[in-house]
Scaffold this motif. Sequence first.
Motif, PDB file in Angstrom:
ATOM      1  N   GLU A 168       0.840  -1.204   0.000  1.00  0.00           N
ATOM      2  CA  GLU A 168       0.000   0.000   0.000  1.00  0.00           C
ATOM      3  C   GLU A 168       0.866   1.242   0.000  1.00  0.00           C
ATOM      4  O   GLU A 168       1.923   1.287   0.649  1.00  0.00           O
ATOM      5  CB  GLU A 168      -0.905   0.011   1.230  1.00  0.00           C
ATOM      6  CG  GLU A 168      -1.773   1.257   1.348  1.00  0.00           C
ATOM      7  CD  GLU A 168      -2.595   1.282   2.615  1.00  0.00           C
ATOM      8  OE1 GLU A 168      -3.533   0.467   2.713  1.00  0.00           O
ATOM      9  OE2 GLU A 168      -2.297   2.106   3.504  1.00  0.00           O
ATOM     10  N   THR A 169       0.423   2.258  -0.716  1.00  0.00           N
ATOM     11  CA  THR A 169       1.053   3.575  -0.649  1.00  0.00           C
ATOM     12  C   THR A 169      -0.035   4.631  -0.549  1.00  0.00           C
ATOM     13  O   THR A 169      -1.133   4.472  -1.121  1.00  0.00           O
ATOM     14  CB  THR A 169       1.951   3.832  -1.880  1.00  0.00           C
ATOM     15  OG1 THR A 169       2.640   5.077  -1.696  1.00  0.00           O
ATOM     16  CG2 THR A 169       1.147   3.858  -3.158  1.00  0.00           C
ATOM     17  N   ARG A 170       0.212   5.681   0.218  1.00  0.00           N
ATOM     18  CA  ARG A 170      -0.792   6.723   0.426  1.00  0.00           C
ATOM     19  C   ARG A 170      -0.126   8.088   0.584  1.00  0.00           C
ATOM     20  O   ARG A 170       1.037   8.188   0.979  1.00  0.00           O
ATOM     21  CB  ARG A 170      -1.684   6.416   1.625  1.00  0.00           C
ATOM     22  CG  ARG A 170      -0.955   6.222   2.934  1.00  0.00           C
ATOM     23  CD  ARG A 170      -1.938   6.080   4.106  1.00  0.00           C
ATOM     24  NE  ARG A 170      -2.753   4.880   4.029  1.00  0.00           N
ATOM     25  CZ  ARG A 170      -3.811   4.653   4.817  1.00  0.00           C
ATOM     26  NH1 ARG A 170      -4.154   5.555   5.729  1.00  0.00           N
ATOM     27  NH2 ARG A 170      -4.515   3.534   4.717  1.00  0.00           N
ATOM     28  N   TYR A 171      -0.909   9.128   0.257  1.00  0.00           N
ATOM     29  CA  TYR A 171      -0.470  10.516   0.406  1.00  0.00           C
ATOM     30  C   TYR A 171      -1.531  11.275   1.199  1.00  0.00           C
ATOM     31  O   TYR A 171      -2.736  11.138   0.931  1.00  0.00           O
ATOM     32  CB  TYR A 171      -0.287  11.190  -0.960  1.00  0.00           C
ATOM     33  CG  TYR A 171      -0.158  12.693  -0.867  1.00  0.00           C
ATOM     34  CD1 TYR A 171       1.053  13.285  -0.536  1.00  0.00           C
ATOM     35  CD2 TYR A 171      -1.265  13.525  -1.105  1.00  0.00           C
ATOM     36  CE1 TYR A 171       1.168  14.667  -0.435  1.00  0.00           C
ATOM     37  CE2 TYR A 171      -1.158  14.906  -1.002  1.00  0.00           C
ATOM     38  CZ  TYR A 171       0.060  15.473  -0.672  1.00  0.00           C
ATOM     39  OH  TYR A 171       0.170  16.838  -0.562  1.00  0.00           O
ATOM     40  N   THR A 178       3.737  11.083   3.013  1.00  0.00           N
ATOM     41  CA  THR A 178       3.722   9.880   2.190  1.00  0.00           C
ATOM     42  C   THR A 178       4.003   8.680   3.080  1.00  0.00           C
ATOM     43  O   THR A 178       4.775   8.762   4.042  1.00  0.00           O
ATOM     44  CB  THR A 178       4.775   9.935   1.078  1.00  0.00           C
ATOM     45  OG1 THR A 178       6.083  10.131   1.656  1.00  0.00           O
ATOM     46  CG2 THR A 178       4.487  11.073   0.117  1.00  0.00           C
ATOM     47  N   THR A 180       4.348   4.213   2.768  1.00  0.00           N
ATOM     48  CA  THR A 180       4.340   2.983   1.990  1.00  0.00           C
ATOM     49  C   THR A 180       4.603   1.814   2.926  1.00  0.00           C
ATOM     50  O   THR A 180       5.464   1.892   3.809  1.00  0.00           O
ATOM     51  CB  THR A 180       5.417   3.003   0.883  1.00  0.00           C
ATOM     52  OG1 THR A 180       5.191   4.130   0.032  1.00  0.00           O
ATOM     53  CG2 THR A 180       5.377   1.736   0.053  1.00  0.00           C
ATOM     54  N   ASN A 198       7.987  -0.869   6.096  1.00  0.00           N
ATOM     55  CA  ASN A 198       7.164   0.333   5.999  1.00  0.00           C
ATOM     56  C   ASN A 198       8.043   1.565   6.105  1.00  0.00           C
ATOM     57  O   ASN A 198       9.120   1.534   6.713  1.00  0.00           O
ATOM     58  CB  ASN A 198       6.084   0.360   7.075  1.00  0.00           C
ATOM     59  CG  ASN A 198       6.629   0.690   8.448  1.00  0.00           C
ATOM     60  OD1 ASN A 198       7.233  -0.162   9.100  1.00  0.00           O
ATOM     61  ND2 ASN A 198       6.443   1.925   8.894  1.00  0.00           N
ATOM     62  N   ARG A 200       7.434   6.052   6.406  1.00  0.00           N
ATOM     63  CA  ARG A 200       6.466   7.146   6.532  1.00  0.00           C
ATOM     64  C   ARG A 200       7.228   8.444   6.711  1.00  0.00           C
ATOM     65  O   ARG A 200       8.193   8.516   7.481  1.00  0.00           O
ATOM     66  CB  ARG A 200       5.547   6.923   7.723  1.00  0.00           C
ATOM     67  CG  ARG A 200       4.516   8.018   7.943  1.00  0.00           C
ATOM     68  CD  ARG A 200       3.764   7.871   9.247  1.00  0.00           C
ATOM     69  NE  ARG A 200       3.073   6.602   9.330  1.00  0.00           N
ATOM     70  CZ  ARG A 200       3.316   5.656  10.213  1.00  0.00           C
ATOM     71  NH1 ARG A 200       4.278   5.842  11.103  1.00  0.00           N
ATOM     72  NH2 ARG A 200       2.645   4.539  10.233  1.00  0.00           N
ATOM     73  N   GLY A 654      -4.778   6.948  -1.895  1.00  0.00           N
ATOM     74  CA  GLY A 654      -3.884   5.807  -1.890  1.00  0.00           C
ATOM     75  C   GLY A 654      -4.337   4.679  -2.782  1.00  0.00           C
ATOM     76  O   GLY A 654      -5.455   4.674  -3.320  1.00  0.00           O
ATOM     77  N   ARG A 656      -3.877   0.205  -2.925  1.00  0.00           N
ATOM     78  CA  ARG A 656      -3.464  -0.994  -2.200  1.00  0.00           C
ATOM     79  C   ARG A 656      -3.600  -2.206  -3.112  1.00  0.00           C
ATOM     80  O   ARG A 656      -4.651  -2.410  -3.733  1.00  0.00           O
ATOM     81  CB  ARG A 656      -4.312  -1.148  -0.939  1.00  0.00           C
ATOM     82  CG  ARG A 656      -3.990  -2.363  -0.093  1.00  0.00           C
ATOM     83  CD  ARG A 656      -4.662  -2.277   1.261  1.00  0.00           C
ATOM     84  NE  ARG A 656      -6.112  -2.147   1.211  1.00  0.00           N
ATOM     85  CZ  ARG A 656      -6.789  -1.022   1.483  1.00  0.00           C
ATOM     86  NH1 ARG A 656      -6.149   0.078   1.823  1.00  0.00           N
ATOM     87  NH2 ARG A 656      -8.112  -0.991   1.423  1.00  0.00           N
TER      88      ARG A 656
END
Length: 659
Positions: A168-171, A178, A180, A198, A200, A654, A656
């Motif tokens: 998973e990656t998110r902003y 960010t 991941t 992970n 962050r 994000g 996933r």
Amino acid sequence: MNFKYSLLAGAVLSAVSAIAHADDGDVTKVVVTANPFHQGETEQILVPAKVLSGDELRDKMSNSLGDTLSSELGVSTSAFGAGSSRPIIRGLEGARVKMLENGMAVSDVSGLSNDHAVSAEGAVAHQIEILRGPASLMYGSGAIGGLVNVVNERIPPALEPKLTGQVETRYSSVDDGTATSGTIDGAVGKLALHVDANTRQSGDYKIPGNRVEGDPDSASGRLPHSGTHEKGAGFGGSYIDGWGYVGASVSSLDNKYGIPTAEGSAIDQHQVRYDFDSLFKNPLPGIESAKFKAGYTDYHHAELGDDGQPEVKFKNRSVETRADAVHKAIDGWHGTFGVQTELTHFSALSAQGGPDTVPVTRSNSSAGFLVEEKEWGPVRVNAGVRLEHVKREPVSGLDRSFSLQSGALGALWSFTPGYATGLTLSRAQRAPSTEELYSGGPHDATITYDVGDPNLSKETSRNVEFSLQKTAGLIRWKANLFRNSISDFIYGHVTGRMLDEEGQDGGEFRQRIFSQGDATIRGAEAEIEYNPLAMGLNGRLFADTSHGDLKNAGSLPLQPASRVGASIGYRTPVWRAGATWIHAQAQDRLASFETAPTGSYNQVSANLSYTQKLADMDLTWFVLAKNLLNEDIRVSTSLLKDVSPLPGRSFVFGVRAKF
């Protein structure tokens, strides 16, 4: 029992009583791994539990464990900035809420002070469990408030038929953050392997107004010193056969985050952890299974001043072992017994030649525990007992030893199919922690000069809880009433004196003396759910309230506000959407040395996701919205409520991939 805010719980309980029966929904059963009988979440009436997993966990995932769990029934957060927020359960925090990773103590120093982050990472967790009651006696006498178990299964308990994993990656917009994370599990013959990682990174987060409410001269736009930077990784493997399994893992964590006090500081945290785990099926006559676990943790962090230089260095090295066995039924009694040991070396030493915050101290504990269950027709009885000996040995100062006796007894009556009522009585004792006994220096991150008392007595908690639940059908609900009386409750009393780093009058540090007094915490919780976790429309209403008092001394410090909330969602095989509203009342029940009440607030969040099939992979695109109303939210359980509001409106985007 009289509660100042009983109308909150009463409103939900009245709604519950007006709703008729319904057929069972398509609900996925989630197993609580920290329970001695590995029962599902809906069977945890004597051991009230919440399990976050799957989509629900991913939607609620935040930078810290406290924020991730803060919307659960009876749970609030210490809200010490984006990098460090620890769960608070029913108004109890710190060492009274035990943090576990795969059933073993995290062995960080997050229980010592709210500015210390929990070292267990939720981003790579399979599930996160919240437990209270007799089963918590398996893990520590001091878990008066309960325990939180982060399950990542770095040591795999089963062979995967094929390679599985999740990335998973998110902003996040509020802090330009960010993140991941990923996990992979596979097998080669009888060897199961796991790897996770992970990272962050986030900047200072946006706030709706001024840093100090009503002060236009204070910072605005973004909260200074609220950025985070974290990375972690873990690897494990196990050999699995018909007789059970044996395995080991290693993990590391590097975490640097800001502390948004008025003066500004940061914490640079590092940890390396080694774990061993084994399970043996039917090892001896009369024994269904036996487990042995061991863990070694090397933890340290430095508290940095505004010049980036270390001011206090915290270190904790810990070795923990536990062995337990599940015995076959004896006259209808089925249960788990075992032993646990822990040896720690802890210190919080000045990096600049001043007084040490806490001297080097060796602590060791040994315990034996027994948890049993038996059914008499529609009545299930659950009981537990734990005997523990704890010794603290500072390099300078008074050695202390404590003998602890804890026990719990509960009964559940299923008076009609799908409905049950329960009563639990418990008595738990906690030894004073190292910092409560031996502190004697400045703590820069909290801007306090801490003074311990080596003559403190052990705490004794006596808790009574009544529960009523409906556990079947499309509509399910539960309600709890509890009262916790704690003799010799230990708390940090802020005297009003201002000291310098040498302990002399006239400095910037608030004197905080660890003191004792009798305390009472009482409260109520209620929750009703429609079609939880199944396809179609779903909804939830909840309310919780608690009130803590010190005998003849007013309220306990940092008590949670009474809350009421609602959520609604809709789920199809590919689409999922939902929204949640939480209203917290103003909190003006303050300790004698607290000066600032917190106002009421409304916290609104929402989620939307779409899942598509791509070969053998499920690809989920999601957007999360947090604090949609952009309210200035100040949490009553935070030491920084005067200078550190929660983040403003934020959108998280994000993707996933699950295979």
